[in-house]
Design a protein around this motif. Sequence first.
Motif, PDB file in Angstrom:
ATOM      1  N   ILE A   1       9.682  -4.599  -5.447  1.00  0.00           N
ATOM      2  CA  ILE A   1       8.842  -4.690  -4.308  1.00  0.00           C
ATOM      3  C   ILE A   1       7.939  -3.464  -4.490  1.00  0.00           C
ATOM      4  O   ILE A   1       6.716  -3.157  -4.396  1.00  0.00           O
ATOM      5  N   ALA A   2       8.783  -2.327  -4.409  1.00  0.00           N
ATOM      6  CA  ALA A   2       8.324  -0.851  -4.543  1.00  0.00           C
ATOM      7  C   ALA A   2       7.288  -0.670  -5.572  1.00  0.00           C
ATOM      8  O   ALA A   2       6.333  -0.038  -5.378  1.00  0.00           O
ATOM      9  N   LYS A   3       7.688  -1.169  -6.939  1.00  0.00           N
ATOM     10  CA  LYS A   3       6.777  -1.024  -8.048  1.00  0.00           C
ATOM     11  C   LYS A   3       5.425  -1.829  -7.565  1.00  0.00           C
ATOM     12  O   LYS A   3       4.329  -1.368  -7.864  1.00  0.00           O
ATOM     13  N   LEU A   4       5.491  -2.919  -7.024  1.00  0.00           N
ATOM     14  CA  LEU A   4       4.382  -3.767  -6.659  1.00  0.00           C
ATOM     15  C   LEU A   4       3.340  -3.024  -5.538  1.00  0.00           C
ATOM     16  O   LEU A   4       2.203  -3.084  -5.644  1.00  0.00           O
ATOM     17  N   GLU A   5       4.265  -2.373  -4.738  1.00  0.00           N
ATOM     18  CA  GLU A   5       3.412  -1.590  -3.694  1.00  0.00           C
ATOM     19  C   GLU A   5       2.649  -0.540  -4.156  1.00  0.00           C
ATOM     20  O   GLU A   5       1.528  -0.212  -3.754  1.00  0.00           O
ATOM     21  N   ILE A   6       3.365   0.038  -5.219  1.00  0.00           N
ATOM     22  CA  ILE A   6       2.600   1.023  -5.999  1.00  0.00           C
ATOM     23  C   ILE A   6       1.518   0.739  -6.680  1.00  0.00           C
ATOM     24  O   ILE A   6       0.315   1.326  -6.531  1.00  0.00           O
ATOM     25  N   HIS A   7       1.409  -0.260  -7.109  1.00  0.00           N
ATOM     26  CA  HIS A   7       0.373  -1.034  -7.847  1.00  0.00           C
ATOM     27  C   HIS A   7      -0.794  -1.297  -7.062  1.00  0.00           C
ATOM     28  O   HIS A   7      -1.962  -1.062  -7.206  1.00  0.00           O
ATOM     29  N   HIS A   8      -0.417  -1.963  -5.749  1.00  0.00           N
ATOM     30  CA  HIS A   8      -1.348  -2.447  -4.805  1.00  0.00           C
ATOM     31  C   HIS A   8      -2.166  -1.151  -4.222  1.00  0.00           C
ATOM     32  O   HIS A   8      -3.506  -1.124  -4.195  1.00  0.00           O
ATOM     33  N   GLN A   9      -1.390  -0.031  -3.908  1.00  0.00           N
ATOM     34  CA  GLN A   9      -1.930   1.125  -3.766  1.00  0.00           C
ATOM     35  C   GLN A   9      -3.131   1.800  -4.711  1.00  0.00           C
ATOM     36  O   GLN A   9      -4.115   2.367  -4.129  1.00  0.00           O
ATOM     37  N   ALA A  10      -2.383   1.780  -5.897  1.00  0.00           N
ATOM     38  CA  ALA A  10      -3.520   2.450  -6.834  1.00  0.00           C
ATOM     39  C   ALA A  10      -4.638   1.400  -7.094  1.00  0.00           C
ATOM     40  O   ALA A  10      -5.656   1.732  -7.223  1.00  0.00           O
ATOM     41  N   ALA A  11      -4.484   0.108  -6.842  1.00  0.00           N
ATOM     42  CA  ALA A  11      -5.378  -0.902  -7.138  1.00  0.00           C
ATOM     43  C   ALA A  11      -6.404  -0.990  -5.973  1.00  0.00           C
ATOM     44  O   ALA A  11      -7.486  -1.810  -6.070  1.00  0.00           O
TER      45      ALA A  11
END
Length: 284
Positions: free
Chosen positions: A187-197
């Motif tokens: 979930i943390a990896k996905l959140e990092i992506h969302h923030q960058a995206a």
Amino acid sequence: MQSPFITELNQQNFMQVLESSQQTPLLIHFWAPVSQESSEIIPQLQQLAQNYNGAMTLALLNCEQEQSIAAQFGVQALPTIALFINGQPVDGLGGPQPIQAVEAMLAKHLPSQEELSLTKALELVSAGQHSQAMPLLLALSEDLSRRGDVKLALADCYLAAQNFEQAEVLLQSIPLEYQDNYYKGLIAKLEIHHQAANSPEIQSLEQQLTQQPDNAKLAQELALNYHQVNRDEEALDLIWQFISRDLNCLDGEMKKSFMDILSALGQGNPVAAKYRRQLYSILY
């Protein structure tokens, strides 16, 4: 066939091989060159041992060469197949048998081929070999695919492949009992992506395009920014809105950006396939 899972049984290694069944189930095939049925099935048994990939060992005993060992087992018909677990015979077959009968016998005592495939896939994910694990996970039956640990492993593979939408769909369906530290890490990896995206630069371009919806240069810049953060479907959709009306938009630069993104996604990507079809529909 050279394999660590297949051995020729003889007087010298007999006790050692039999004792190995304390750790790994052992299938002994009693055969002889004079018995056509017993020799013809050997390649299939060897392949079966390979498929089990270490969950079972195959030992071949040539009864003509090792008559004393065959006598110890009381072999009366060829072929004879015996399964040993923990040093003890637990099952067997006497006389000519199709390979399916051997598979059915083994299935009563050993993990299924699919369970072995799942174990292998989970080992690959743990080792960081996501691209090798993904096809094994995708090939699992529907029942196994519903398991929480399988969904987590597949979500891990999707994240590694930067397929964030598929990963998010899976992570949203993880049962509560599987929402452990592994789940939280994904979930943390996905959140990092969302923030960058959804960076400030992308938000600014989106706002500008809302105010200037026909600005092709602005749309191209936003689409390329989407592509950089793997928001490829949004990127292609945005460019398509312009090149579907004017294929030579921005002197062909818009179409070039579209083709570059399709090329980066590769032939097997379903989103790319969709937009390739749309492009061909106006080209031909």
